[in-house]
Structure formats: C-alpha cells, structure tokens
Design a protein around this motif. Structure first.
Motif, PDB file in Angstrom:
ATOM      1  N   SER B  32       0.820  -1.207   0.000  1.00 55.15           N
ATOM      2  CA  SER B  32       0.000   0.000   0.000  1.00 55.15           C
ATOM      3  C   SER B  32       0.859   1.264   0.000  1.00 55.15           C
ATOM      4  CB  SER B  32      -0.944   0.011   1.203  1.00 55.15           C
ATOM      5  OG  SER B  32      -0.218  -0.277   2.370  1.00 55.15           O
ATOM      6  N   THR B  33       2.149   1.118   0.267  1.00 61.64           N
ATOM      7  CA  THR B  33       3.016   2.298   0.217  1.00 61.64           C
ATOM      8  C   THR B  33       4.237   2.005  -0.645  1.00 61.64           C
ATOM      9  OG1 THR B  33       4.261   1.568   2.109  1.00 61.64           O
ATOM     10  CG2 THR B  33       2.388   3.007   2.549  1.00 61.64           C
ATOM     11  N   VAL B  34       4.895   3.080  -1.037  1.00 56.38           N
ATOM     12  CA  VAL B  34       6.067   2.956  -1.895  1.00 56.38           C
ATOM     13  C   VAL B  34       7.146   2.127  -1.197  1.00 56.38           C
ATOM     14  CG1 VAL B  34       7.921   4.244  -2.980  1.00 56.38           C
ATOM     15  CG2 VAL B  34       5.589   5.105  -3.098  1.00 56.38           C
ATOM     16  N   GLU B  35       7.317   2.343   0.124  1.00 52.14           N
ATOM     17  CA  GLU B  35       8.370   1.639   0.843  1.00 52.14           C
ATOM     18  C   GLU B  35       8.132   0.133   0.799  1.00 52.14           C
ATOM     19  OE1 GLU B  35       7.149   4.594   1.991  1.00 52.14           O
ATOM     20  OE2 GLU B  35       9.023   5.497   1.309  1.00 52.14           O
ATOM     21  N   GLU B  36       6.868  -0.252   1.056  1.00 51.69           N
ATOM     22  CA  GLU B  36       6.539  -1.676   1.018  1.00 51.69           C
ATOM     23  C   GLU B  36       6.837  -2.269  -0.353  1.00 51.69           C
ATOM     24  OE1 GLU B  36       2.709  -3.269   2.456  1.00 51.69           O
ATOM     25  OE2 GLU B  36       2.574  -1.374   3.536  1.00 51.69           O
ATOM     26  N   ALA B  37       6.474  -1.523  -1.381  1.00 53.00           N
ATOM     27  CA  ALA B  37       6.685  -2.020  -2.741  1.00 53.00           C
ATOM     28  C   ALA B  37       8.160  -2.268  -2.994  1.00 53.00           C
ATOM     29  CB  ALA B  37       6.133  -1.018  -3.746  1.00 53.00           C
ATOM     30  N   LYS B  38       8.982  -1.299  -2.547  1.00 46.33           N
ATOM     31  CA  LYS B  38      10.422  -1.448  -2.778  1.00 46.33           C
ATOM     32  C   LYS B  38      10.976  -2.630  -2.005  1.00 46.33           C
ATOM     33  CE  LYS B  38      11.933   2.829  -2.221  1.00 46.33           C
ATOM     34  NZ  LYS B  38      12.737   4.053  -2.358  1.00 46.33           N
ATOM     35  N   ALA B  39      10.479  -2.748  -0.758  1.00 49.11           N
ATOM     36  CA  ALA B  39      10.928  -3.868   0.065  1.00 49.11           C
ATOM     37  C   ALA B  39      10.574  -5.189  -0.603  1.00 49.11           C
ATOM     38  CB  ALA B  39      10.295  -3.786   1.447  1.00 49.11           C
ATOM     39  N   MET B  40       9.388  -5.256  -1.209  1.00 51.35           N
ATOM     40  CA  MET B  40       8.968  -6.497  -1.862  1.00 51.35           C
ATOM     41  C   MET B  40       9.879  -6.853  -3.021  1.00 51.35           C
ATOM     42  SD  MET B  40       4.859  -6.308  -1.965  1.00 51.35           S
ATOM     43  CE  MET B  40       4.597  -7.779  -2.929  1.00 51.35           C
ATOM     44  N   VAL B  41      10.211  -5.839  -3.815  1.00 50.80           N
ATOM     45  CA  VAL B  41      11.077  -6.108  -4.970  1.00 50.80           C
ATOM     46  C   VAL B  41      12.441  -6.564  -4.487  1.00 50.80           C
ATOM     47  CG1 VAL B  41      12.183  -5.071  -6.961  1.00 50.80           C
ATOM     48  CG2 VAL B  41       9.824  -4.488  -6.397  1.00 50.80           C
ATOM     49  N   VAL B  42      12.957  -5.894  -3.443  1.00 48.64           N
ATOM     50  CA  VAL B  42      14.272  -6.263  -2.923  1.00 48.64           C
ATOM     51  C   VAL B  42      14.256  -7.702  -2.434  1.00 48.64           C
ATOM     52  CG1 VAL B  42      15.914  -5.845  -1.076  1.00 48.64           C
ATOM     53  CG2 VAL B  42      14.934  -3.919  -2.327  1.00 48.64           C
ATOM     54  N   SER B  43      13.229  -8.059  -1.643  1.00 46.42           N
ATOM     55  CA  SER B  43      13.213  -9.422  -1.095  1.00 46.42           C
ATOM     56  C   SER B  43      13.019 -10.437  -2.212  1.00 46.42           C
ATOM     57  CB  SER B  43      12.115  -9.554  -0.042  1.00 46.42           C
ATOM     58  OG  SER B  43      10.854  -9.543  -0.658  1.00 46.42           O
ATOM     59  N   ALA B  44      12.262 -10.059  -3.246  1.00 44.14           N
ATOM     60  CA  ALA B  44      12.102 -10.975  -4.383  1.00 44.14           C
ATOM     61  C   ALA B  44      13.447 -11.216  -5.036  1.00 44.14           C
ATOM     62  CB  ALA B  44      11.106 -10.395  -5.387  1.00 44.14           C
ATOM     63  N   HIS B  45      14.251 -10.159  -5.146  1.00 49.89           N
ATOM     64  CA  HIS B  45      15.576 -10.316  -5.741  1.00 49.89           C
ATOM     65  C   HIS B  45      16.454 -11.185  -4.861  1.00 49.89           C
ATOM     66  CE1 HIS B  45      15.845  -8.012  -9.405  1.00 49.89           C
ATOM     67  NE2 HIS B  45      14.925  -7.217  -8.893  1.00 49.89           N
ATOM     68  N   ASP B  46      16.310 -10.998  -3.553  1.00 50.84           N
ATOM     69  CA  ASP B  46      17.082 -11.812  -2.609  1.00 50.84           C
ATOM     70  C   ASP B  46      16.825 -13.281  -2.837  1.00 50.84           C
ATOM     71  OD1 ASP B  46      18.338  -9.804  -1.466  1.00 50.84           O
ATOM     72  OD2 ASP B  46      17.191  -9.750   0.411  1.00 50.84           O
ATOM     73  N   ASP B  47      15.526 -13.600  -2.958  1.00 46.97           N
ATOM     74  CA  ASP B  47      15.170 -14.996  -3.168  1.00 46.97           C
ATOM     75  C   ASP B  47      15.857 -15.544  -4.407  1.00 46.97           C
ATOM     76  OD1 ASP B  47      13.633 -14.823  -1.022  1.00 46.97           O
ATOM     77  OD2 ASP B  47      11.709 -14.657  -2.085  1.00 46.97           O
ATOM     78  N   GLY B  48      15.865 -14.723  -5.451  1.00 48.04           N
ATOM     79  CA  GLY B  48      16.387 -15.201  -6.725  1.00 48.04           C
ATOM     80  C   GLY B  48      17.895 -15.282  -6.754  1.00 48.04           C
ATOM     81  N   HIS B  49      18.581 -14.327  -6.121  1.00 52.29           N
ATOM     82  CA  HIS B  49      20.015 -14.233  -6.349  1.00 52.29           C
ATOM     83  C   HIS B  49      20.841 -14.391  -5.086  1.00 52.29           C
ATOM     84  CE1 HIS B  49      18.993 -12.876 -10.335  1.00 52.29           C
ATOM     85  NE2 HIS B  49      18.166 -12.002  -9.794  1.00 52.29           N
ATOM     86  N   GLY B  50      20.244 -14.971  -4.085  1.00 56.85           N
ATOM     87  CA  GLY B  50      21.000 -15.253  -2.878  1.00 56.85           C
ATOM     88  C   GLY B  50      21.502 -14.013  -2.155  1.00 56.85           C
ATOM     89  N   GLY B  51      20.742 -12.957  -2.182  1.00 62.77           N
ATOM     90  CA  GLY B  51      21.071 -11.793  -1.364  1.00 62.77           C
ATOM     91  C   GLY B  51      22.079 -10.846  -1.966  1.00 62.77           C
ATOM     92  N   GLY B  52      22.509 -11.088  -3.162  1.00 70.44           N
ATOM     93  CA  GLY B  52      23.539 -10.263  -3.775  1.00 70.44           C
ATOM     94  C   GLY B  52      23.130  -8.809  -3.930  1.00 70.44           C
ATOM     95  N   HIS B  53      21.822  -8.590  -4.100  1.00 71.10           N
ATOM     96  CA  HIS B  53      21.372  -7.238  -4.390  1.00 71.10           C
ATOM     97  C   HIS B  53      21.017  -6.444  -3.155  1.00 71.10           C
ATOM     98  CE1 HIS B  53      21.362  -7.365  -8.722  1.00 71.10           C
ATOM     99  NE2 HIS B  53      20.874  -8.610  -8.647  1.00 71.10           N
ATOM    100  N   ALA B  54      20.986  -7.121  -2.011  1.00 70.48           N
ATOM    101  CA  ALA B  54      20.503  -6.445  -0.813  1.00 70.48           C
ATOM    102  C   ALA B  54      21.349  -5.225  -0.496  1.00 70.48           C
ATOM    103  CB  ALA B  54      20.512  -7.422   0.358  1.00 70.48           C
ATOM    104  N   GLU B  55      22.652  -5.418  -0.546  1.00 75.29           N
ATOM    105  CA  GLU B  55      23.546  -4.319  -0.205  1.00 75.29           C
ATOM    106  C   GLU B  55      23.359  -3.151  -1.146  1.00 75.29           C
ATOM    107  OE1 GLU B  55      27.868  -4.984   0.330  1.00 75.29           O
ATOM    108  OE2 GLU B  55      27.163  -6.968   0.934  1.00 75.29           O
ATOM    109  N   GLU B  56      23.333  -3.506  -2.416  1.00 78.23           N
ATOM    110  CA  GLU B  56      23.175  -2.499  -3.447  1.00 78.23           C
ATOM    111  C   GLU B  56      21.912  -1.680  -3.188  1.00 78.23           C
ATOM    112  OE1 GLU B  56      22.368  -2.821  -8.064  1.00 78.23           O
ATOM    113  OE2 GLU B  56      23.830  -4.299  -7.355  1.00 78.23           O
TER     114      GLU B  56
END
Lengths: 175, 447
Positions: B32-56
């Motif tokens: 429902s908010t921009v922050e949540e949306a971004k968090a979702m995309v980040v965690s989705a990337h984490d799932d896919g790439h083993g956390g490589g993008h989290a730092e970035e």
C-alpha cells in the motif's frame, strides 16, 4: 492375354450400391465400377482401402518447408548477408518473420502440386492417354459393374439380373 | 434431462472457495506504500540471487535520503515517479489476475454465443443437437458479463491503476491521451460497455426463449424468428466485439493501436468457445446424456478447433510481422515489452495455440478420438489464457509479473463459477431440442 468379363449396367446409384453389396456377399471379385459421378460410400461397399494421398501431401509440405528454409538461409544469411533496410541478417531466427510468407507459400506449393502429380501417376492419367471407357453411357447416366468370368457365366448372369441390372454384356477384354 | 453430478458441483464450489482465498491473499499482500513495494522487490531479488542485491539496494536507499537534503532534486523527482510506478504495478497484480481470468471465461461464453449465432444464421444441419449445450455455456454471459462490468466500474472509480487513461492527472500531462479523450473517457467507456453487454445478453436470452418455444409450438415461426435475430445479432456482434476489444484490452496500452486487434481477440474467443463446446459435449456424452451425438459431431468441432487455431495464428502473425517489419517506434514498443519481459509466456503461447493443435488435429482419425480432442482442448484453453495474460499483464504490471497465488486464484474462482453456472443451466431443460427442423439431419449426421 484376353480374358472374359461380364458387365452389368444400372441406371440408379442406389440400385448399384445394393448390387455391389450383393455381389460381394456372394464372394465374386468386382474388378471395376464405372460411374458418371462420385457415388458416396461406394468405396466402402466395394471394400477398397483408404487412400494415403493425404499422408504424401503432408510429407511434400515438410519438404517444401525445408526447401524454403535452406534456400532463404543460404541466400540471405550465409551467402551475402547484406544490410537491407536495417533487417537483422545475422542469423536465420532473427530475420525469420520476413521469411515466413515464403516458407508458408512454398509449403503449400509443394504439398499441393506434388500431391496432384502423385494422384496423376497413381491413377495413370496423362494428356494422350487412351480412355478406358467400356461403355460411353457410363459418362452420362449409366453405372457399370465389371466382374471377371471364370466359367460361371450362367450363375453370374442370374445374380446380376436379380440385382436390378438393365443390361448385361459378356465381352473379351485385353488386359 | 441432465442432473448435475454432485462431485462436479462440490468440485466447482471448492475451486471457487480456493480461488477466493488465493485472490484475497493477493489483494492483502499487495503493497500500500512505496516503501513496502520497494521492500517487496528487494526481497524478491534476494530470493532469486542469494542476497547479492541487498547491499546495493540498501546503499541505493542511503543515496536517496542523502539526495533529499542536497542538490539532487530533479533526480529525486524522477526516482519518486519510478517508485510510484512500481507501487502501482504491484498494486495492479491481483487486479490484473482477477481481470485476466474474468475476461477469459467471459470471452469463452461470448465466443460460444457467436458460434451459436453462426450455426443458426447459416442453418447448419449438423449442429442443432448441440444447441442446448451451447445455450448452457452462454448462460455464463450474465454473471460473467456483470463481473467484468463491475471490475471496469471499480477501475473507473480508481480502485486500481490498470487503465492509465482513467487517471485525470496522467491525462493532464499527456498530449496523446488528451487527443483520445473524446473516445477514452470514463463515462462514455462505461456507457459503451453497458450497451455491448446489454445487446449480447439480450440476444442470448431472447434466442434461448425462441429456441425453447420452438419445442412447444406446432409450426416453425419461432425458428424463423430466431434465424432473423441471429443474423442481426452477428452484425451487431462484429461491430461491438471490435469496439469491446479496443475498450477492454487495447486501451490498457493507450499509446498503442492496431487495426486488426478486434479480429485477433475474436479469433481467440471463437476458438476457446468451440473448444469448450467440444469438451462439454464429450463430457456429457461420456456420462450417457447425449446419445445421438456421434463421432462425426466431435470430428466437426475438432475441425473447427483446428481451423480457427490456424486463423488465430494467422492474425497473430499478421499483427506481429507488420509491426516488426516496419519497426515504427510508437507501435513496436508493444512487442518490445513482451519480448523483453514475457519471453516464456509469449513463446509458450505460440507453441500451445499453433504448433500443438496443428500437429495433433491434422489427422482425420485423431479428430474422432475423444481423449485426443479433450487433451488438445486443455492445451488450447491454457494457451488462450496465456494469450489474454500476455495482452493484459505487460500493460498493467510490466516486468513485475509472476504466476502465483492470485493468478491461480483467478483461474480457480472463475473456472469454478463457470462450471457451476454452465452445468446448472444445462439441468434446466432437456438436452435435445425436439422440434428443430434440422434435428433429424443432425441426428443422422455422419462424415
């Protein structure tokens, strides 16, 4: 070698169908039936095998598709890959949409023409072919059933009269 | 008379219940908010790439908070609009899943209605035995049409962001949408939708009434009337179906247009409809309800499935190839988006809708084998679901698409509703028309 055949003429396709079934039931081999138009179900009544011409057509179509692909790949991609209007001629797949109309037409062309030629060959039809018509009336309004004779003329004649034949002839036939 | 088998009824209720739950999960888990949306995309990337993008991503966030206080004002604005876009895409996901499934099952009923009208108008001799089956399927037009209409009304009420041209703010900054506002404005849009649905449902109900009256009467006036209404309906249908496809599907990409789009949607719904007729006929026959239906009827339906599948491919290719060949930027973006982000569904759909039926239904003997027709039918229906998916999703959720619970929930819910409604309608009257002038020909039909 000349052999004797008996020819029974009919004037109605329904009567002919029944006659064919009766003659087959009596275990006589029908050599040929001449009709002025396609009689629906006659092939089944005579026990003829299904045609395989559709299968040949499918194979010819595959051949046509292969010819089109090999041709376009050689000309447009391998032999002289020019830049024509910015179309990507690096690989066949990249430029494939442009080749599809040709692939399609070649498939249809090969499937259709080679099938027709196959039909002519298998049916022995060509321009100066001598017509094999035993009786001119079979091109207009008569149906003719031809059965080989093996010293059973009397028996066959009786059977054929019974099936509603309008005329029965016994003739020599060159084979 | 057909009696609704209990297992099928319970099955359809279970599908509806599960579907509702899945859809609800989809709506609840939408950000429902921009922050949540971004968090979702980040965690989705984490799932896919083993956390490589989290730092970035974290450093990216840091940059942003930094930017607020310094001179990166313009960059920041751009970032914000991008984030907003992402939020809208994620919020659209359950809506789009709902809309794709709602439209897909509605379009099956509409395709069957068109097929039915064609059979009536052409006075086909083989099909009258199947008229009750077709009328049963078109019964879904009423609930299906109402649901689609409600979704469109909710879109107009800004419950979602599927149709960008409905957002007055977006239009205010978009010259192209302003130019189209004469046609694409919410009021006119809903009025048109109401006219389309009203016309289709009216013909369906009236033709059904005449069809049932024909069974009771002692002359053919009802049949002749039905013939005239069907011919008239086909004219109305061709115009409204075309406009419907611009309104309900093409306007999801309001910057893009294609002239044969209406035909393309038509082919998709026609082949899905015919497939469903064949499958339900085979099902009812296997239960012993349609004694007079023989292999030749199935053969004819399978021929239609085969032919219209190729017709669909022809239209798909004509649309794709003309745009690919000319490569005009304003048109080609449509396919660029699909090639980049939707490679798998895009090409799977082509294989399922073209190559599969082409090779499996070419042989004349195979068209008479019931399980073969059913199997091809299932693949065709899945393929045409993917087709609608490919038309709706890129415009609404973009590269954030996935096939998860809400998508499955949509299929389950509407599949269950469709099954329940159609088979319930089939129980209402005998499955074989009594006094159709062609019924005897249809009973004797063989090929």
């Amino acid at each position: 070698m000349a052999s004797k055949v008996i020819q029974a003429l009919y004037t109605d396709d329904d009567v002919l169908m029944h006659a064919v079934k009766k003659v087959r039931a009596a275990h006589h081999h029908i050599e040929e039936v001449y009709t002025p138009f396609p009689v629906h179900g006659l092939d089944k009544a005579m026990g003829l095998e299904d045609t395989r011409i559709a299968i040949t057509s499918f194979m010819y179509g595959c051949l046509g598709l292969a010819v089109a692909i090999v041709m376009m790949n050689y000309i447009m991609i391998e032999d002289w890959p020019q830049d024509i209007g910015g179309k990507p001629s690096f690989s066949y797949l990249e430029n494939m949409p442009a080749f599809v109309p040709i692939m399609f037409e070649m498939t249809v062309f090969f499937a259709a023409h080679l099938m027709v030629i196959t039909f002519y060959l298998r049916s022995r039809m060509w321009p100066f072919k001598k017509a094999e018509n035993p009786d001119k009336r079979t091109t207009d309004d008569h149906f003719l059933m031809e059965i080989g004779l093996h010293d059973n003329e009397k028996e066959l004649t009786d059977l054929l009269w019974e099936t509603g034949a309008v005329e029965i002839n016994v003739t020599e036939k060159d084979s | 008379m057909y009696t609704f088998s209990n297992r099928l009824k319970i099955g359809s209720f279970i599908a509806m219940g599960l579907g509702l739950i899945f859809l609800a999960i989809g709506f609840v888990s939408a950000p429902s908010t921009v922050e949540e949306a971004k968090a979702m995309v980040v965690s989705a990337h984490d799932d896919g790439h083993g956390g490589g993008h989290a730092e970035e991503a974290a450093s990216h966030d840091g940059d942003q908070s930094h930017g607020k206080s310094t001179a990166h004002g313009s960059d920041e604005g751009h970032d914000d609009s991008h984030d907003e876009h992402l939020l809208h895409q994620l919020q659209n996901k359950p809506w789009a899943a709902l809309y794709v499934a709602a439209f897909f099952f509605f379009m099956i009923a509409l395709g069957v209605l068109a097929f039915y009208a064609v059979q009536r108008a052409s006075q086909a001799g083989w099909s009258p035995l199947l008229f009750r089956v077709m009328e049963g399927i078109t019964a879904y037009l009423v609930p299906g049409g109402i649901i689609v209409f409600v979704i469109l009304v909710l879109s107009v009420l800004h419950m979602n962001h599927m149709f960008v041209w409905m957002d007055a703010d977006t239009v205010a900054h978009d010259k192209l949408l302003q130019g189209k506002a004469g046609y694409l404005n919410p009021t006119f849009f809903l009025v048109r939708a109401a006219i389309f649905l009203g016309g289709w449902i009216f013909y369906r109900e009236y033709s059904r009434k005449l069809s049932l009256a024909q069974d009771q009467s002692d002359d053919n006036t009802n049949f002749v009337k039905n013939f005239r209404w069907s011919a008239g309906f086909l004219v109305f249908y061709l115009i409204t179906e075309s406009m419907m496809s611009w309104d309900w599907i093409m306007s999801l990409d309001p910057h893009w247009f294609s002239t044969l789009f209406g035909w393309y949607i038509f082919a998709s719904m026609f082949v899905s409809g015919i497939t469903v007729i064949a499958m339900i006929t085979i099902y009812l026959k296997s239960k012993g309800y349609l004694e007079d239906v023989n292999d030749s009827h199935i053969h004819d339906l399978a021929k239609f499935m085969f032919g219209i599948s190729i017709f669909w491919t022809y239209l798909w290719f004509s649309q794709f190839m003309l745009i690919w060949y000319a490569n005009i930027p304003e048109e080609v973006t449509y396919f660029v988006a699909r090639f980049q982000d939707y490679k798998l569904p895009f090409f799977t759909m082509l294989a399922m809708n073209f190559i599969f039926p082409l090779l499996l239904l070419m042989n004349s003997d195979y068209k008479r084998i019931n399980w073969f027709v059913v199997m091809t039918g299932i693949v065709l229906l899945l393929g045409h679901y993917l087709d609608v998916f490919n038309m709706v999703m890129p415009a609404t959720v973009g590269d954030q698409w996935s096939f998860g619970l809400p998508e499955m929930g949509g299929i389950l819910f509407f599949g269950g509703l469709f099954t329940f409604w159609v088979f319930n309608a089939l129980t209402k009257v005998p499955l074989q028309p009594k006094r159709n002038p062609f019924i005897e020909e249809s009973r004797q039909f063989h090929y």
